[in-house]
Structure formats: structure tokens, C-alpha cells
Design an enzyme around this catalytic site. Sequence first.
Site, mmCIF file in Angstrom:
data_model
loop_
_atom_site.group_PDB
_atom_site.id
_atom_site.type_symbol
_atom_site.label_atom_id
_atom_site.label_comp_id
_atom_site.label_asym_id
_atom_site.label_seq_id
_atom_site.Cartn_x
_atom_site.Cartn_y
_atom_site.Cartn_z
ATOM 1 C CG HIS A 288 36.800 60.089 52.727
ATOM 2 N ND1 HIS A 288 37.875 59.239 52.584
ATOM 3 C CD2 HIS A 288 36.643 60.259 54.069
ATOM 4 C CE1 HIS A 288 38.345 58.908 53.775
ATOM 5 N NE2 HIS A 288 37.614 59.504 54.685
ATOM 6 C CG ASP B 32 49.942 80.147 42.740
ATOM 7 O OD1 ASP B 32 48.837 80.663 42.988
ATOM 8 O OD2 ASP B 32 51.016 80.559 43.241
ATOM 9 C CG HIS C 212 43.371 58.499 59.170
ATOM 10 N ND1 HIS C 212 43.325 59.567 58.289
ATOM 11 C CD2 HIS C 212 42.092 58.096 59.349
ATOM 12 C CE1 HIS C 212 42.065 59.803 57.950
ATOM 13 N NE2 HIS C 212 41.297 58.922 58.576
ATOM 14 C CE LYS D 75 40.601 62.963 54.162
ATOM 15 N NZ LYS D 75 40.086 61.597 53.953
ATOM 16 C CE LYS E 1 42.526 57.868 54.462
ATOM 17 N NZ LYS E 1 41.974 57.231 55.615
ATOM 18 C CG ASP F 194 55.649 43.148 41.987
ATOM 19 O OD1 ASP F 194 55.539 42.618 43.097
ATOM 20 O OD2 ASP F 194 55.299 42.607 40.932
#
Length: 471
Positions: A212, A219, A391, A214, A393, A398
Site C-alpha cells: 500500500h 537520485d 484520503h 507510495k 493520513k 502536542d
Amino acid sequence: MLILSVTWSLYVVIVGVWILLQRRAPVATLSWLLSMAVLPVAGIGIYYFLGPRRLKRQRLRRLRSRRRSRVRASIARLKEKVPAAPERLHQVVKLVTASTNFPVSTADKVELLVGGAATFDSIMHAVREAKDHIHLEYYIFEPDETGLRLIALLCQKAREGVTVRLLVDALGSKRLSRKYYATLEAAGGEFALFHPTKFGRRVRPVINFRTHRKIVVIDGAIGYTGGVNITDEEDKRILQDAYHDVHVRLEGPVVNWLQTVFLEDWSYALDYNRKNEPADFNALLPDLPDGNQVVQIMASGPDSSMEAIHRVHVSAIHAAHKRLWLTTPYFVPTEAAMLALTNAALRGVDVCLLVPEKSDSRVVTAAARSYFDELITCGVKVFEYHRSMLHSKTMVVDDMVGIIGTANFDNRSFRLNYEVCAVVYGEAFAAKLEQQFVEDLKHARRVGYARPQSFWQRLGDSAARLMSPLL
């Protein structure tokens, strides 16, 4: 009838022993036992391919051990860069290091990218400027306008002599058929599928274990991760109701660890598909001077029993003293995570949860809502984002820790998927996530206790919650 009863009893005993030997959480184990009893015979196939089993794979441990000497200096680096950091923050660093073997690192730049449009523009620009190599790993890579534009650019760079490696999940990117990636291979690029369907002697119970992640690495010095997949559904310039998402762009030494995650997955995919593995990846992990921002990469997956991302999220919630703001598209918490959130609210922490009003999974949406009353009773502020599919996440703790990555706040991300997150320490990035959270709340409604629901809605939510250990 007697024969049928005896056969069913033997089936339940055999399958029960099989599941019990997996040593999973009692609630999940009982859920699977009940499911197997209700679905005789067919249940064996379901559990074999979809059950929460551990996956064993050989990691490129040399990539991690190469910098093992720097692990000891990780806490010292944090104290130097963030001298006012409390001890509980150092404990989060130690937890990430111990559960992933990835030490704390630094970055020259940490940029929050809001929306698919900004993310795609940034990635395309970085790809155009690449001189040595381009590495990409995606769960969803669609052959639509966005995907084909990126493939065309990757082909161009490959023809220029830049090393291009593209790894996609076979299930999430099932529409990216051979006719699309053959163009990249013809241009000199490299392509691999993560856990493609195998028949015959190569059949393995891996259909439920997906990458899952991404990841983009340019470089060895520029890296990207977050929630944005390669698809038109993430770009509001193409679709008005595109997903609302965020991503992060990193520069500096921390990219080495994002690179390590990619190289481990790439090597595993080549081995799984019986392709030759390049002899040496060390040249792709250059030693870079420290930057001024403290960042740590954490990765987790079914090949490890540590559940690193799960542990760190729960630990970060326990570490919160003033504020805990969580954004997730899929909220199906484990018992430990649910207890941590409610405990934080009960002890006076400002706990806010932002979820989509409607996600792309009705079952997950219903399961999430079944937890709302308990959260609200304990003082958690729950908000539903209604502008489009949320979507993002992220988590802010704090004003001192910001977590952004690919992991949802659910069982699947914590225990089944291969996920990766960036943990950014210090006030600067946390402030950016807080600002974005406040902006998102402008398009959200606060959920009240005992909200109006029909009997069938309550029943549906409760039934979906019963399935939560399996989601």
C-alpha cells in the site's frame, strides 16, 4: 446425517487448530473461527488466501546494517537538533528504531503537499530533473490521463540514460496491463509487479498482502510519500470530486531510508517473479550531510511481527499531553488504539478525529460509525469531512510530532499491508499539519452523541463492526 455431523466437527477442529497456531488477537481469532464454522470447506480457501497469516520474506538486511553504527547516535542527534524535546519524544524515537531498525535521520527540506494536483506537479518536476535514477512504488497506478502522462515522462528519462524502476501492486494496479508498461521496458526502464497471481506450483497465499506504499525517490536525494496514488481520482483539475489528500516531499539524508524501503520491496518482487537481482544497491545510498529537520522513516508489513506503525501510533497517542489530531479515511481501530484514544481524551487531551462522511467502502464507513458514540462519550471530538472523499493520513501530537504516510488507522494497514510513514519531529512541520487540519474542518460537520439513526442503520453499523477484525 451422522456422517455429515462428524465431517463438519472434524472440519471445525482441524481449521480451528490451524487458526489457533497463528497466535493472533483473540477477537480476530474468534471471528475467523466463527466464519470458518459458518462456511464449511469454502472457509479453508478463504482463510488460506485472505486470512491474517505472517508472510516470510528475505529482506536485504545489508542495506540496514550498513548504517547500523549510526543507530547509536540517533538519540544524540535528536537532542542536538531539538534540545527542548521532552523524554517521551525520545521514547517514540527509540520505539521506531527498535521496531524497524531505522534510526532517526535528518532532512534539509520537508514540504507538505496538499492535493493531488500539487503532488503530481512536484513529482513530475523532480522526474524531469533526475540525473541518475528514478524509483517509484505505488499501490494504485492507473493508465488514465495522469498515469499515462507520467509513463511517457519516465520513458523519456529512460531513453536519456536515467535508470527508471517502477514497482506497482498487482491488485491495486490491475488495470495497468502489459501493453502500458511494455512501453516503459522498450524505452529501457525496469518494471515489476508486487504479488501477481500465480498458478501451479507458484500459488501462494499472498492475495491479502499488498504493498500500500507510495514512494518516489529521485537520485537518492529527493523522496516522496503520503496518501496520493497515481490516478485522475486524486486531481481536482480533472475531476471536481477528486479525493482530498496530502503528501510529503523530503530532501536530505532521510531519503536513504525511504530508498531502503523501496529497494527491499524491489528486490523481493524480483525474487518472487524469478528475475535477476542487481548485484549492488549500495551506490544508491549515498552519505549525505545532516539537515536541520529531524525525520524518521518507519515501515511495517506482514513479514514482521513488530507491527511498527501500529505500535508507534498507539505510543504517540499515549505520549500526547495537550493535543492529538488524527485524520484517516478508514477508521477501524484495534482494541489498543481505541483504548489509547479514549484514555487520552479522558485525561484532558484535545483529541480530534477527522474521517470522511462517505468513504469508498460502505462496510468500512459503517464500521467506523459504530465507534463514534464510545469516542464521543469519552470526550473525543469526531468530525466528518463532506466536501469529497477524504484520503489524508496524518497525526499531530502536542505541536512536536507530525506523522504522515500511507497507513490508515485500521487493522489492514496495521497488520496486513506493507505501509510506510514519515515521522517528523519539531514544531515547524507539526504546525503545517495543524493548519491543514483546521482548514479541513471548514468542510466538516461535528458528529453528535446519539445522532438520529434508523434501526436498520444501527444494525448495519453493528454488523460491520463485528467484521472489523477482518477488515
